[in-house]
Design an enzyme around this catalytic site. Structure first.
Site, short mmCIF file in Angstrom:
data_model
loop_
_atom_site.label_atom_id
_atom_site.label_comp_id
_atom_site.label_asym_id
_atom_site.label_seq_id
_atom_site.Cartn_x
_atom_site.Cartn_y
_atom_site.Cartn_z
N HIS A 35 0.84 -1.21 0.00
CA HIS A 35 0.00 0.00 0.00
C HIS A 35 0.87 1.26 0.00
O HIS A 35 0.53 2.26 -0.63
CB HIS A 35 -0.89 0.03 1.24
N GLU A 147 -0.79 -4.03 -8.92
CA GLU A 147 -0.80 -5.14 -9.88
C GLU A 147 -0.98 -6.48 -9.18
O GLU A 147 -1.31 -7.48 -9.81
CB GLU A 147 0.52 -5.15 -10.68
N VAL A 175 4.81 -5.40 -4.61
CA VAL A 175 5.96 -5.38 -3.69
C VAL A 175 6.10 -6.78 -3.10
O VAL A 175 5.10 -7.39 -2.70
CB VAL A 175 5.76 -4.33 -2.57
N SER A 185 -2.33 -8.32 2.78
CA SER A 185 -2.84 -8.19 4.16
C SER A 185 -3.13 -9.57 4.75
O SER A 185 -3.12 -9.76 5.96
CB SER A 185 -4.11 -7.35 4.17
#
Ligand code: PAF
Length: 283
Positions: A35, A147, A175, A185
């Site tokens: 994020h 993405e 990432v 998450s």
């Protein structure tokens, strides 16, 4: 200064005097470095950055993890502040859906019925509905999506095109942890050995991408990815492993393509994907 807004009236009042380009990053909280990359990209492009934090009940099925979905608001706020977010819009469900579950929802069409949509019926109706609502409330110039959720990104792009929405969608690369695991998450659900098992997904994608780099054909690329997934003994169960074109149409022959994977590790469902380039067939 990051302002926290709880109602659409507060949001409208804060946006009213804003001038310049508005960038929107939508999240369900539980923010991580993935994020942060979205927030950084927004900060680079936009004059005013709005982040939303809303766990959208509409995109969770009856047996999914809505109640146990991680809620880490104070930590999320810190991350937003550090990233220079101007406005955080964090409404509750009754603010977003004042008339209860909406009767009218965005239909994601055939692209939304496959892959994640096949395993999670109604999921993309819920996603696109809340995305459209936030676009209407914020009127962003740019909206940033990872993405990592590639099908979501593709569907948001398609919605913008098909419904003539006046916003530019910016995709931000996934990432990863140093060992390749894509940040999510849901990674915090992975207990003990499951963390190792989750690597089967990114390992399969890398094997597929390597095969594409070596000029192998689509079937061989998929087979290489499948073999790598199967060879990983971490206990991940495969849902799908597919090769599509960048817009999620099946059976790409040559040029840019996307390899997408989903699976379960224990009770946790994970997804990942990678871009690759298929060599032109030689006959
Ligand atoms: O990607 C997510 O976290 C969600 O699907 C989104 C875009 C915030 C909509 O609820």
């Amino acid at each position: 200064m990051t302002d926290v807004l709880r109602t659409r009236a507060e949001l409208a009042a804060a946006l009213g005097p804003a001038t310049g380009r508005v960038g929107l990053v939508m999240t369900m909280g539980a923010l991580h470095a993935g994020h942060e990359a979205l927030l950084v990209a927004a900060r680079e492009r936009a004059d005013l950055v709005v982040a939303t934090i809303f766990v959208n009940p509409l995109q969770f099925g009856p047996n999914e993890d809505l109640d146990r979905y991680p809620r880490t608001f104070e930590a999320d706020l810190k991350i937003c502040r550090a990233a220079g977010v101007d406005l955080v819009y964090a409404p509750g469900p009754a603010e977003v859906y004042p008339a209860g579950d909406p009767l009218v929802r965005v239909d994601p069409g055939p692209l939304g019925a496959q892959l994640e949509g096949a395993s999670r019926p109604g999921f993309f109706h819920g996603v696109l509905t809340v995305v459209l609502k936030m676009f209407n409330l914020v009127s962003p110039d740019y909206a940033f999506f990872g993405e990592k959720d590639y099908q979501q990104l593709a569907l948001v792009r398609r919605m913008v095109r098909d419904l003539d929405l006046d916003v530019e969608i910016v995709g931000v690369p996934t990432v990863r942890e140093p060992d390749g695991l894509a940040l999510s998450s849901r990674n915090r659900y992975l207990a003990g050995l499951e963390r190792q098992g989750a690597l089967a997904l990114s390992t399969a994608l890398r094997a597929g991408a390597d095969a594409a780099t070596r000029g192998l054909d689509p079937a061989a690329v998929l087979a290489a990815a499948q073999r790598a997934f199967d060879a990983d003994q971490g206990g991940a169960r495969l849902d799908y492993l597919v090769l599509t074109d960048p817009e999620l149409r099946p059976d790409p022959v040559a040029g840019p393509a996307r390899l997408l994977v989903a699976g379960w590790v224990g009770d946790t469902r994970l997804i990942d994907n990678i871009g690759l380039r298929l060599a032109a067939a030689t006959s």
